[in-house]
Design a protein around this motif. Structure first.
Motif, short mmCIF file in Angstrom:
data_model
loop_
_atom_site.label_atom_id
_atom_site.label_comp_id
_atom_site.label_asym_id
_atom_site.label_seq_id
_atom_site.Cartn_x
_atom_site.Cartn_y
_atom_site.Cartn_z
N LEU A 1 0.83 -1.21 0.00
CA LEU A 1 0.00 0.00 0.00
C LEU A 1 0.86 1.26 0.00
CD1 LEU A 1 -2.75 1.37 0.11
CD2 LEU A 1 -2.72 1.07 2.61
N ALA A 2 1.93 1.25 0.78
CA ALA A 2 2.84 2.41 0.80
C ALA A 2 3.48 2.61 -0.56
CB ALA A 2 3.91 2.22 1.88
N HIS A 3 3.86 1.52 -1.21
CA HIS A 3 4.45 1.63 -2.54
C HIS A 3 3.49 2.27 -3.53
CE1 HIS A 3 6.46 0.64 -6.30
NE2 HIS A 3 5.32 0.10 -6.70
N VAL A 4 2.26 1.79 -3.55
CA VAL A 4 1.28 2.30 -4.51
C VAL A 4 0.99 3.78 -4.26
CG1 VAL A 4 -1.12 2.12 -5.27
CG2 VAL A 4 0.26 0.06 -4.98
N GLU B 1 -2.53 2.07 8.63
CA GLU B 1 -1.50 2.34 7.63
C GLU B 1 -1.92 3.50 6.73
OE1 GLU B 1 2.08 1.14 5.23
OE2 GLU B 1 1.45 1.54 7.29
N VAL B 2 -3.19 3.58 6.41
CA VAL B 2 -3.69 4.70 5.60
C VAL B 2 -3.44 6.02 6.30
CG1 VAL B 2 -5.79 5.78 4.67
CG2 VAL B 2 -5.43 3.32 4.40
N ARG B 3 -3.73 6.08 7.59
CA ARG B 3 -3.48 7.31 8.35
C ARG B 3 -2.00 7.61 8.42
NH1 ARG B 3 -8.31 5.52 10.97
NH2 ARG B 3 -7.19 3.98 12.23
N ARG C 1 -4.68 14.23 -4.54
CA ARG C 1 -5.58 13.64 -3.55
C ARG C 1 -5.64 12.14 -3.78
NH1 ARG C 1 -11.53 16.04 -3.40
NH2 ARG C 1 -11.37 15.39 -5.58
N ILE C 2 -5.27 11.39 -2.75
CA ILE C 2 -5.25 9.93 -2.82
C ILE C 2 -6.12 9.39 -1.70
CG2 ILE C 2 -3.84 7.85 -2.73
CD1 ILE C 2 -1.46 9.64 -3.62
N ALA C 3 -7.06 8.54 -2.05
CA ALA C 3 -7.92 7.89 -1.07
C ALA C 3 -7.74 6.39 -1.16
CB ALA C 3 -9.38 8.27 -1.30
N VAL C 4 -7.93 5.74 -0.02
CA VAL C 4 -7.80 4.28 0.05
C VAL C 4 -9.11 3.71 0.55
CG1 VAL C 4 -6.55 2.34 1.06
CG2 VAL C 4 -5.33 4.45 0.50
N SER C 5 -9.64 2.74 -0.18
CA SER C 5 -10.85 2.04 0.22
C SER C 5 -10.44 0.81 1.02
CB SER C 5 -11.66 1.64 -1.01
OG SER C 5 -12.77 0.85 -0.64
N ALA C 6 -10.71 0.83 2.32
CA ALA C 6 -10.30 -0.28 3.19
C ALA C 6 -11.19 -0.31 4.42
CB ALA C 6 -8.84 -0.12 3.60
#
Length: 257
Positions: free
Chosen positions: A43-46, A70-72, A57-62
């Protein structure tokens, strides 16, 4: 392509398909998005690649709590997932709007140039576009890697987990995507959606991929386009433990960022 000055938004799908993921189990982590390659999570790589490609602006659906942590940590926006990738994309599209790039957290080899080149080559009139690679490119770049291919008159194609929703009209594609998602391992069922005449052309081996995608767009009232990625590595995601071994064996120099 987005207009100059427009906020560039991207959505990363990082949900779980079930209570246990074979890749996560193999790597000894609770969620696949947290598998570490070259010292960082997938996830960090992407998310880093998307930033390098110029996304504001990058959002993660999880939904999993540890992935949310990890998103935070990565400083990205968290969006609650739906029941599957297409439903999660619908939620992300509603929150972020168009244009929107969609990819997945297990795109462990994602590179900024793949993203930039894809968006640059999306036709100006397209409402939605998808990146795919030819079998020959995939097998040359990732020999031994087992991928799912769609067979058409102009060759066999594998998806690259990159989608571009260029216009609000692209929202109507997502319901169709849900049907395709259910049948992604049974390509003939996907082709059956095209109607009798295109189906006969598919069976005779005279239907091209671009024609099939354009027809699917017509069914829901949008213009849909295919963009070919010349680098077959773009079709490699981490669906199986063997994929993880392959990606790790490439080493840090192949991680792309």
């Amino acid at each position: 392509m987005p207009e100059a000055g427009m906020i560039r938004s991207a959505l990363v799908l990082a949900g779980s398909r079930g209570p246990r993921d074979p890749v996560a189990d193999y790597a000894g982590v609770p969620q696949k998005a947290l598998v570490r390659i070259a010292g960082r999570t997938m996830l960090a790589h992407v998310t880093q690649v998307l930033r390098l490609a110029g996304f504001d602006r990058i959002a993660v659906s999880a939904g999993a709590a540890d992935v949310a942590d990890e998103v935070r940590r990565l400083g990205t926006q968290l969006i609650a997932p739906g029941p599957g990738p297409s439903a999660s994309t619908a939620a992300g599209f509603e929150a972020l709007g168009a244009p929107l790039l969609v990819t997945t957290a297990d795109h462990a080899l994602l590179r900024p140039e793949w993203v930039s080149d894809f968006i640059a080559r999306v036709p100006a009139t397209a409402d939605v576009a998808v990146l795919l690679a030819r079998r020959e490119s995939v097998e040359a770049a990732a020999p031994g890697s087992k991928r799912t291919y769609l067979r058409f008159a102009d060759g066999d194609w594998s998806g690259c987990n990159l989608f571009y929703l260029a216009h609000p009209r692209a929202s109507c594609v997502i319901a169709l995507w849900q049907r395709i998602e259910r049948d992604r391992k049974r390509p003939w069922r996907i082709v059956r959606l095209l109607g009798i005449r295109p189906l006969f052309r598919y069976l005779r081996g005279t239907l091209t991929l671009a024609e099939a995608v354009a027809r699917l767009g017509e069914i829901v009232g949008v213009e849909a386009a295919v963009v070919e990625c010349p680098d077959g590595l773009a079709a490699v995601d981490v669906d199986k433990p063997a994929d993880l071994d392959f990606v790790r064996d490439l080493g840090e120099d192949a991680s792309g960022a």
